[in-house]
Design an enzyme around this catalytic site. Structure first.
Site, PDB file in Angstrom:
ATOM      1  N   HIS A 474       0.839  -1.206   0.000  1.00 50.94           N
ATOM      2  CA  HIS A 474       0.000   0.000   0.000  1.00 50.94           C
ATOM      3  C   HIS A 474       0.877   1.261   0.000  1.00 50.94           C
ATOM      4  O   HIS A 474       0.555   2.247  -0.658  1.00 50.94           O
ATOM      5  CB  HIS A 474      -0.903   0.041   1.241  1.00 50.94           C
ATOM      6  CG  HIS A 474      -2.069  -0.901   1.199  1.00 50.94           C
ATOM      7  ND1 HIS A 474      -2.943  -0.955   0.138  1.00 50.94           N
ATOM      8  CD2 HIS A 474      -2.520  -1.810   2.104  1.00 50.94           C
ATOM      9  CE1 HIS A 474      -3.886  -1.864   0.395  1.00 50.94           C
ATOM     10  NE2 HIS A 474      -3.642  -2.395   1.577  1.00 50.94           N
ATOM     11  N   HIS A 477       2.020   1.951  -3.399  1.00 44.99           N
ATOM     12  CA  HIS A 477       0.911   2.455  -4.214  1.00 44.99           C
ATOM     13  C   HIS A 477       0.746   3.960  -3.946  1.00 44.99           C
ATOM     14  O   HIS A 477       0.595   4.765  -4.877  1.00 44.99           O
ATOM     15  CB  HIS A 477      -0.375   1.692  -3.849  1.00 44.99           C
ATOM     16  CG  HIS A 477      -1.460   1.796  -4.872  1.00 44.99           C
ATOM     17  ND1 HIS A 477      -2.635   1.100  -4.777  1.00 44.99           N
ATOM     18  CD2 HIS A 477      -1.579   2.519  -6.010  1.00 44.99           C
ATOM     19  CE1 HIS A 477      -3.418   1.388  -5.811  1.00 44.99           C
ATOM     20  NE2 HIS A 477      -2.799   2.262  -6.568  1.00 44.99           N
ATOM     21  N   GLU A 499      -7.209  -3.407  -2.382  1.00 43.89           N
ATOM     22  CA  GLU A 499      -6.324  -4.403  -1.757  1.00 43.89           C
ATOM     23  C   GLU A 499      -5.512  -5.190  -2.784  1.00 43.89           C
ATOM     24  O   GLU A 499      -4.512  -5.812  -2.440  1.00 43.89           O
ATOM     25  CB  GLU A 499      -7.147  -5.388  -0.906  1.00 43.89           C
ATOM     26  CG  GLU A 499      -7.869  -4.757   0.281  1.00 43.89           C
ATOM     27  CD  GLU A 499      -6.948  -4.103   1.298  1.00 43.89           C
ATOM     28  OE1 GLU A 499      -5.781  -4.519   1.412  1.00 43.89           O
ATOM     29  OE2 GLU A 499      -7.388  -3.149   1.969  1.00 43.89           O
TER      30      GLU A 499
END
Length: 686
Positions: A474, A477, A499
């Protein structure tokens, strides 16, 4: 597309490599800055709302709103993030108050009919003009959100919606604050904690007598539930864990569900789930229901086989320890016997294994793998301004161009009052500033791994290594996304896709080469023995039926609460546990009252964990597994197609670009231990 390895930022933007966050605010400053931020932001909304409808243009309407959004997001995160991580209770309280106040203000601003009308007027005007696809998406999204807030409805309906939204945001903050601030602890003798390793027992505080204190935080709860062979201890712990904040959160949950249902009805939706899902890949609750139903049907036989094995293990254990066998699996048995399955069927000893995963080695290996895969370089920032001594800050640059991409904080150990799970928080959005330069992204990974002791460093269980990899996915990202607008920055993608990018990266902790790179024995420095490594990799399928059926139980509880009326959360949970898992919920507990996701932005969306796994497994098997898991070309395609757009494109489009075809479910089913014919993919680069 850029030449391999080169990151071209938007339209060749210059990057503003400034971290604008500060973490030394006093409670008074937090209160004062909150009021100032509200006043400053409101002025912009007021000036947009006061424009003559004939005079609206891109600069004075859309750009004005986009610019204030960047400023507001950075300042807001600085004010409301400390509630999760500050070691001062006063600061946490001030931050929670700020969050409540700002959430009310968010509701006010989202309900500005005057601003909405200006955007609608601009859309009619701009049809002839040339604006970027992302700016068009931003404008359309603002109009869509306006309608989802009822701004096209009569004034009194709008007022009612506003009142409900304010109440909902306060209730959600309180629900999770109760869980974070929970300090319940139980005392046990060393005998009552039989089966737990010496290093774990030595790390526990004493309770004033000779007994040892266990909290309900993850680093205490999970190891005990997995390894303690005294059923009575596990029972007491499981009962306490699933009764946390029972009284206060049960009442909040009941109110949340009712208010959500009322609001959705006012907006013309049959259920709250349908309202929420309109913005997701799934689009409607019927589609989610059939996805969960089909998956449960496919996994049920596997779950029953696993349950039978576990029951036999329990019977054997009861004979060995002279305990009565009730022929049932209880809620406090599942983790203990699932661990036994790993240890007996796959011969993976979790306590032996964790000796090969000292925190420093795992962190170094993980950071190296991500740097190589995504063509980045990480540098620890010495003497960085952080909120606690445990926290480290890293600066991230693109390896080829040397351009700063962003920064991330790592806050990995438990503290009193700290957020209790593992999560990634976006703190400074990577997007364009008002002068056209690109603001670098800043994110924090917050986790609760076991702390080092005098005798040993922090040693991670393999599932903690998996969590570390997932949450760090994450973080990447957040940092690699290169959207122009804060609204589409980082992980602002469909909630049932969010996710997938990080789930895909979990696969690396089940592959030999990466595992070797992030492990070595904390005393001898030896690598994990080949034999243990092979067993660990095979054990990925251990308990997969029961584990995924439990995810289905949670997803179905969430859907039931948000599609039916008059559902009692504890009863619904107990019913589904019995039906789907064959494991009764412990009487008197109320697991849904401890289920932070229900009040943490996952309402009607918990199914997204399983849904997005369809895509994460497809991406992994079709590209990385076939072309090489450390293949820099695939890594670059992944960065460019999946991470770089942020939320500026639809997830379906990103997936098609990366896969070179429509997504398929086969790899997902295969990963769950179900037998499927898997066709080789025909990937194309981005």
């Amino acid at each position: 597309m850029a030449p391999t390895g080169e990151v071209v930022f938007g339209s060749g933007d210059r990057v503003c490599a400034e971290n604008r966050l500060r973490w030394d605010l006093t409670p008074e400053q937090i209160h004062q800055l909150t009021d100032e931020l509200i006043a400053k932001t409101k002025r912009v909304y007021d000036s947009v709302g006061a424009l003559d409808l004939d005079n609206v243009n891109y600069e004075n309407t859309l750009k004005a709103l986009a610019d204030v959004e960047v400023e507001y997001t950075v300042q807001r995160n600085m004010l409301d993030f400390p509630q999760h991580v500050s070691s001062s209770k006063d600061v946490r309280t001030a931050s929670t108050d700020a969050d409540k106040k700002l959430s009310e203000f968010d509701v006010e601003m989202s309900m500005r009919e005057d601003v909405y009308q200006r955007i609608v007027a601009l859309q009619e005007k701009l049809e002839e003009e040339n604006i970027t696809p992302e700016a068009k998406r931003y404008m359309e999204r603002l109009i869509k959100l306006g309608k989802r807030n009822g701004l096209h409805l009569p004034k009194e309906t709008q007022e009612e919606i506003k009142k409900i939204k304010k109440k909902l945001s306060t209730l959600c903050i309180d629900f999770n604050k109760h869980l974070n601030e929970d300090t319940t602890n139980l005392s046990f003798t060393r005998e009552e904690l039989g089966g737990l390793p010496e290093d774990f027992l030595n790390s526990l505080d004493k309770d004033g007598t000779e007994k040892l204190k266990l909290t309900l935080k993850y680093p205490h709860y999970f190891p005990t539930m997995k390894k303690c062979y005294v059923p009575e201890t596990r029972k007491k712990l499981e009962e306490a864990f699933n009764s946390r904040c029972k009284e206060e959160n049960s009442a909040i949950l009941k109110e949340l569900v009712e208010l959500r249902s009322q609001k959705s009805a006012l907006l013309g939706f049959t259920t709250h789930a349908d309202f929420v899902l309109e913005m997701n890949m799934a689009k409607a609750s019927k589609k989610v229901a059939s996805f969960l139903e089909e998956l449960a049907h496919k996994l049920k036989p596997l779950g029953e086989e696993e349950r039978a094995v576990i029951l036999k293990l329990k019977e054997k254990e009861c004979q060995k320890r002279n305990l009565a066998f009730n022929g049932e699996l209880d809620a406090w048995d599942t983790r203990y016997y699932m661990t036994q399955v790993e240890e007996t069927q796959y011969a993976v000893d979790q306590n032996q294994l964790k000796e090969y995963f000292p925190m420093e080695v795992v962190t170094r290996g993980l950071l190296d793998i991500y740097q190589e895969l995504l063509n980045l370089s990480f540098q620890q920032v010495e003497g960085a301004h952080v909120w606690h001594d445990d926290v480290t800050l890293y600066c991230v640059k693109d390896r080829t161009s040397g351009q700063v991409v962003g920064q991330f904080y790592l806050d990995l150990y438990p503290r009193e009052g700290k957020y209790g799970h593992a999560a990634c928080f976006g703190l400074q959005p990577g997007c364009l500033l008002s002068d056209g330069t690109r603001q670098m992204a800043v994110a924090a990974m917050v986790a609760n791994f076991s702390k080092p002791t005098a005798d040993a460093p922090s040693l991670l269980q393999h599932d903690e290594v998996e969590t570390y990899f997932h949450e760090f996915g994450h973080v990447m990202h957040q940092l690699c996304a290169q959207a122009d607008f804060a609204m589409f920055s980082g992980t602002h993608v469909e909630r049932d896709f969010v996710e997938a990018p990080s789930q895909m990266l979990e696969n690396w902790v089940w592959e030999k080469e990466p595992l070797q790179r992030m492990s070595k024995h904390y005393k001898t420095g030896n690598p994990i023995p080949e034999e243990l490594l092979d067993k660990l990799i095979k054990s990925r399928l251990a308990n997969t039926g029961l584990f995924n059926l439990r995810q289905i139980v949670l997803a179905k509880v969430d859907q039931a609460l948000h599609t039916k009326t008059g559902v009692d959360p504890a009863e619904e949970y107990a019913k589904l546990c019995q039906e789907i898992l064959g494991v009764p919920a412990t009487p008197g507990t109320n697991m849904p009252a401890t289920f932070g996701h229900l009040a943490g932005g996952y309402d009607a969306q918990y199914y997204g964990y399983l849904w997005s796994e369809v895509f994460s497994m497809d991406m992994f098997y079709a590209r990385f597994k076939q072309e090489g898991i450390m293949n820099p070309k695939v890594g670059l395609d992944y960065k460019n197609c999946i991470l770089k757009p942020g939320g500026s494109e639809d997830a379906t489009e990103m997936l098609k670009k990366f896969l070179g075809r429509e997504p398929k479910q086969e790899a997902f089913l295969l990963s769950k231990g179900l037998s499927i014919e898997l066709e080789p993919g025909t990937p194309c680069a981005c």
